[in-house]
Design a protein around this motif. Structure first.
Motif, PDB file in Angstrom:
ATOM      1  N   LEU A 121     -15.449  -6.923   2.328  1.00 44.46           N
ATOM      2  CA  LEU A 121     -14.684  -6.865   3.428  1.00 44.46           C
ATOM      3  C   LEU A 121     -13.442  -8.144   3.065  1.00 44.46           C
ATOM      4  CD1 LEU A 121     -13.640  -6.651   6.326  1.00 44.46           C
ATOM      5  CD2 LEU A 121     -15.384  -8.409   6.900  1.00 44.46           C
ATOM      6  N   ARG A 122     -13.767  -8.817   1.912  1.00 44.77           N
ATOM      7  CA  ARG A 122     -12.889  -9.890   1.454  1.00 44.77           C
ATOM      8  C   ARG A 122     -11.527  -9.338   0.969  1.00 44.77           C
ATOM      9  NH1 ARG A 122     -16.124 -12.379  -1.120  1.00 44.77           N
ATOM     10  NH2 ARG A 122     -16.605 -13.952  -0.030  1.00 44.77           N
ATOM     11  N   SER A 123     -11.968  -8.335  -0.119  1.00 48.76           N
ATOM     12  CA  SER A 123     -11.313  -7.590  -0.903  1.00 48.76           C
ATOM     13  C   SER A 123     -10.482  -6.651  -0.219  1.00 48.76           C
ATOM     14  CB  SER A 123     -11.802  -6.763  -1.973  1.00 48.76           C
ATOM     15  OG  SER A 123     -12.822  -7.552  -2.769  1.00 48.76           O
ATOM     16  N   LEU A 124     -11.062  -5.981   0.982  1.00 45.35           N
ATOM     17  CA  LEU A 124     -10.134  -5.024   1.619  1.00 45.35           C
ATOM     18  C   LEU A 124      -9.140  -6.026   2.431  1.00 45.35           C
ATOM     19  CD1 LEU A 124      -9.846  -2.443   3.160  1.00 45.35           C
ATOM     20  CD2 LEU A 124     -11.694  -3.000   4.714  1.00 45.35           C
ATOM     21  N   LEU A 125      -9.422  -6.852   2.963  1.00 43.89           N
ATOM     22  CA  LEU A 125      -8.642  -7.869   3.877  1.00 43.89           C
ATOM     23  C   LEU A 125      -7.608  -8.332   2.763  1.00 43.89           C
ATOM     24  CD1 LEU A 125     -10.737  -9.887   6.062  1.00 43.89           C
ATOM     25  CD2 LEU A 125      -9.214  -7.948   6.711  1.00 43.89           C
ATOM     26  N   LEU A 126      -7.858  -8.601   1.779  1.00 44.02           N
ATOM     27  CA  LEU A 126      -6.796  -9.163   0.969  1.00 44.02           C
ATOM     28  C   LEU A 126      -5.661  -7.916   0.387  1.00 44.02           C
ATOM     29  CD1 LEU A 126      -8.685 -11.727  -1.495  1.00 44.02           C
ATOM     30  CD2 LEU A 126      -7.042 -12.201   0.380  1.00 44.02           C
ATOM     31  N   TRP A 127      -6.375  -6.756   0.147  1.00 42.01           N
ATOM     32  CA  TRP A 127      -5.541  -5.686  -0.412  1.00 42.01           C
ATOM     33  C   TRP A 127      -4.631  -5.246   0.815  1.00 42.01           C
ATOM     34  CZ3 TRP A 127      -4.204  -4.092  -4.797  1.00 42.01           C
ATOM     35  CH2 TRP A 127      -5.023  -4.396  -5.954  1.00 42.01           C
ATOM     36  N   ILE A 128      -4.998  -5.485   1.927  1.00 41.10           N
ATOM     37  CA  ILE A 128      -4.146  -5.118   3.238  1.00 41.10           C
ATOM     38  C   ILE A 128      -3.293  -5.947   3.486  1.00 41.10           C
ATOM     39  CG2 ILE A 128      -4.155  -4.520   5.524  1.00 41.10           C
ATOM     40  CD1 ILE A 128      -6.954  -3.075   5.222  1.00 41.10           C
ATOM     41  N   LEU A 129      -3.449  -7.272   3.438  1.00 45.35           N
ATOM     42  CA  LEU A 129      -2.622  -8.431   4.017  1.00 45.35           C
ATOM     43  C   LEU A 129      -1.568  -8.584   2.863  1.00 45.35           C
ATOM     44  CD1 LEU A 129      -5.193 -10.621   5.826  1.00 45.35           C
ATOM     45  CD2 LEU A 129      -3.516  -8.967   6.832  1.00 45.35           C
ATOM     46  N   VAL A 130      -1.950  -8.924   1.581  1.00 40.97           N
ATOM     47  CA  VAL A 130      -1.080  -9.244   0.889  1.00 40.97           C
ATOM     48  C   VAL A 130      -0.058  -8.166   0.346  1.00 40.97           C
ATOM     49  CG1 VAL A 130      -0.733 -10.110  -1.714  1.00 40.97           C
ATOM     50  CG2 VAL A 130      -2.692 -11.004  -0.459  1.00 40.97           C
ATOM     51  N   PRO A 131      -0.307  -6.955   0.199  1.00 40.85           N
ATOM     52  CA  PRO A 131       0.742  -6.011  -0.219  1.00 40.85           C
ATOM     53  C   PRO A 131       1.688  -5.834   1.099  1.00 40.85           C
ATOM     54  CG  PRO A 131      -1.362  -5.240  -1.035  1.00 40.85           C
ATOM     55  CD  PRO A 131      -1.570  -6.388  -0.179  1.00 40.85           C
ATOM     56  N   ALA A 132       0.941  -6.111   2.224  1.00 40.74           N
ATOM     57  CA  ALA A 132       1.779  -5.755   3.821  1.00 40.74           C
ATOM     58  C   ALA A 132       2.960  -6.972   3.574  1.00 40.74           C
ATOM     59  CB  ALA A 132       1.173  -5.812   4.595  1.00 40.74           C
ATOM     60  N   GLN A 133       2.401  -8.096   3.202  1.00 40.77           N
ATOM     61  CA  GLN A 133       3.218  -9.233   3.319  1.00 40.77           C
ATOM     62  C   GLN A 133       4.397  -9.211   2.276  1.00 40.77           C
ATOM     63  OE1 GLN A 133       1.789 -13.012   1.814  1.00 40.77           O
ATOM     64  NE2 GLN A 133       2.990 -14.155   3.511  1.00 40.77           N
ATOM     65  N   ILE A 134       4.089  -8.662   1.110  1.00 39.43           N
ATOM     66  CA  ILE A 134       5.247  -8.387   0.260  1.00 39.43           C
ATOM     67  C   ILE A 134       6.347  -7.476   0.562  1.00 39.43           C
ATOM     68  CG2 ILE A 134       5.571  -7.766  -2.225  1.00 39.43           C
ATOM     69  CD1 ILE A 134       3.027  -8.882  -2.923  1.00 39.43           C
ATOM     70  N   VAL A 135       5.709  -6.365   1.258  1.00 44.50           N
ATOM     71  CA  VAL A 135       6.667  -5.279   1.798  1.00 44.50           C
ATOM     72  C   VAL A 135       7.586  -6.053   2.786  1.00 44.50           C
ATOM     73  CG1 VAL A 135       6.864  -3.173   2.973  1.00 44.50           C
ATOM     74  CG2 VAL A 135       5.166  -3.545   1.194  1.00 44.50           C
ATOM     75  N   VAL A 136       6.942  -6.677   3.678  1.00 41.87           N
ATOM     76  CA  VAL A 136       7.748  -7.307   4.944  1.00 41.87           C
ATOM     77  C   VAL A 136       8.853  -8.168   4.318  1.00 41.87           C
ATOM     78  CG1 VAL A 136       7.619  -8.680   6.896  1.00 41.87           C
ATOM     79  CG2 VAL A 136       5.764  -6.821   6.504  1.00 41.87           C
ATOM     80  N   LEU A 137       8.353  -9.038   3.400  1.00 38.70           N
ATOM     81  CA  LEU A 137       9.496  -9.916   2.814  1.00 38.70           C
ATOM     82  C   LEU A 137      10.466  -9.430   1.938  1.00 38.70           C
ATOM     83  CD1 LEU A 137       7.183 -13.017   2.010  1.00 38.70           C
ATOM     84  CD2 LEU A 137       8.578 -12.828   3.967  1.00 38.70           C
TER      85      LEU A 137
END
Length: 476
Positions: A12-28
């Motif tokens: 679950l930790r990897s899943l959350l990081l793989w979703i949140l971090v790329p999503a944040q990079i795309v948004v920024l």
């Protein structure tokens, strides 16, 4: 065909990081793109205002009063503007018909006709560089050459290199700022995910240290609300497993309790028969052994039926309408041979009612078989057994009445308990597994086991509720 290998799920930790971090990079990244466009617009707006000021200053110094096109250039203002722009500045003044043209005569005009008295800004390539040009067209006052609709076009241009350097410097600052924000927010996300999943890690370690026989409910109030339903479901599953384990232990205790004595008696009778030289005595011992084996077989069958009734799951989808008349007739046919050996009569009353109840057919059959078996066992030879179906205000009733010795009030109160003991010589004496089975089945059906003294004998009834409810399993 090669066997299909199941994909192992990630953490679950990897899943959350793989979703949140790329999503944040795309948004920024999108935010940086929007800010870049806004930055270009704001810088162009600021520089265009300066360019429009120079355009107006030149326009105010243009005159046609002398019969020709005359202009007094504001050199100080142009020098100041050139110093401010840090690049080359160009100008051009001409009549729209091209008869008079002053300044940089090859400065390109816009592709479309200029509106009157409104500055127009556009980019063009000029002398190997991209320049920003402001152009203004206005009517001549007074007109030249007698042209009443003639117009003067004023143009001022500057090299874009200066403003592009400003935009580039600001963009570099914005990118550095956004990169710092990305790194900081990514770090905060990682720390937040690790802290948020820490209660699950603690729960995992606590469960891993548990003893194999520890089936107590999981207590984890520190878990997030989203995880609590999962914990509740696990607790329900563990509770079902604990009930099943209790039933298994109870069955083993019952088996050891009930079979130990008959087996010991059989061993004693066998030793006696082997030592006895008189054939008649040996035959009597063997007949006694057969009776003991029959009793042990019946006890084992009842214990299995009790365990099966206690462990029976009765979800709402398994409930079906059960017709009582065919059920009673089948049970009578099944046990008629036993009653025939004792010359007993069996009667069915109320079979014409076509009554039905909602339940599990095999459980109801097991309950009725035990009632009829008890009635045949305790009713003397040439006795009578009556099976009756009736509707009452309280619900449907299926009863078995016999002409046996009856039961005492004490035995009636204790009926339905495992291994109850009654007064010697009376009906309540001995193992109570049969009524215990019936009591458990009726609990499953939301009904009741009712025992009433009759004259002679006893009446045992299965009482089904009027609404045919099935509230669920009671603890065995």
């Amino acid at each position: 065909m090669a066997p299909r290998t199941e994909r192992r799920p990630g953490s679950l930790r990897s899943l959350l990081l793989w979703i949140l971090v790329p999503a944040q990079i795309v948004v920024l990244s999108l935010a940086l793109w929007f800010s870049s466009r806004q930055l270009h617009q704001q810088v162009d707006l600021a520089y265009d205002r300066s360019l429009a000021g120079a355009l107006r200053a030149i326009d105010h110094n243009i005159s046609t009063a002398s019969g020709g096109l005359a202009v007094e250039l504001p050199y100080l203002m142009l020098e100041f503007f050139e110093l401010t722009a840090n690049d080359s500045v160009y100008y051009r003044i001409l009549t729209e018909d091209g008869l008079a043209d002053i300044g940089n005569q090859d400065l390109p005009l816009p592709g479309a006709r200029l509106p009157s008295n409104t500055p127009v800004f556009y980019d063009r390539d000029y002398l190997g560089a991209t320049i920003r040009i402001a152009a203004l067209a206005r009517p001549m006052s007074p007109p030249l050459y007698g042209q009443q609709d003639g117009r003067i076009v004023v143009m001022v241009g500057e090299d874009r290199a200066g403003r592009d350097r400003v935009i580039r410097d600001l963009m570099i600052r914005n990118v550095v700022r956004d990169l710092v924000e990305v790194l900081a927010s990514t770090g905060l996300i990682v720390v937040g995910v690790l802290i948020g999943l820490r209660p699950l890690t603690r729960l995992y370690r606590r469960l891993k240290r548990r003893a194999p026989d520890d089936l107590s409910p999981i207590s984890a109030p520190e878990l997030p609300r989203e995880v609590q339903p999962l914990v509740d479901a696990v607790n329900q599953h563990v509770a079902r497993h604990a009930r099943q384990a209790r039933r298994q232990r109870q069955f083993l205790d019952d088996a050891s309790h009930q079979l130990r004595t008959p087996l010991a008696v059989l061993r004693t009778q066998l030793d006696y028969a082997l030592r006895e030289s008189d054939p008649a005595e040996a035959r009597a011992a063997l007949l006694a052994m057969r009776g003991g084996l029959d009793q042990a077989q019946r006890t084992a069958a009842q214990m299995l039926a009790l365990a099966r009734a206690r462990g029976a799951d009765t979800p709402a989808g398994s409930l079906r309408p059960v017709a009582l008349t065919p059920l009673a007739q089948d049970v009578i046919r099944q046990l008629y041979g036993l009653a025939r050996q004792k010359r007993q009569t069996i009667a069915l009353e109320g079979g014409e009612l076509d009554a039905t109840v909602t339940g599990v057919e095999w459980l109801l059959r097991e309950a009725l078989v035990n009632l009829m078996d008890n009635a045949i066992k305790y009713t003397p030879e040439e006795g009578a057994i009556t099976l009756r179906i009736e509707r009452t205000p309280g619900g449907m009733v299926l009863s078995v009445r016999d002409t046996g010795p009856g039961m005492t009030e004490t035995d009636i109160r204790k009926a339905g308990r495992r291994f109850r003991r009654g007064q010697a010589g009376k009906r309540g004496h001995g193992a109570g597994l049969g009524l215990a089975i019936v009591h458990t089945i009726m609990q499953r059906h939301g009904g009741a086991l009712r025992i009433e003294p009759a004259s002679p004998g006893v009446r045992v009834s299965l009482v089904f509720p009027g609404d045919q409810g099935f509230p669920g399993k009671s603890p065995a």
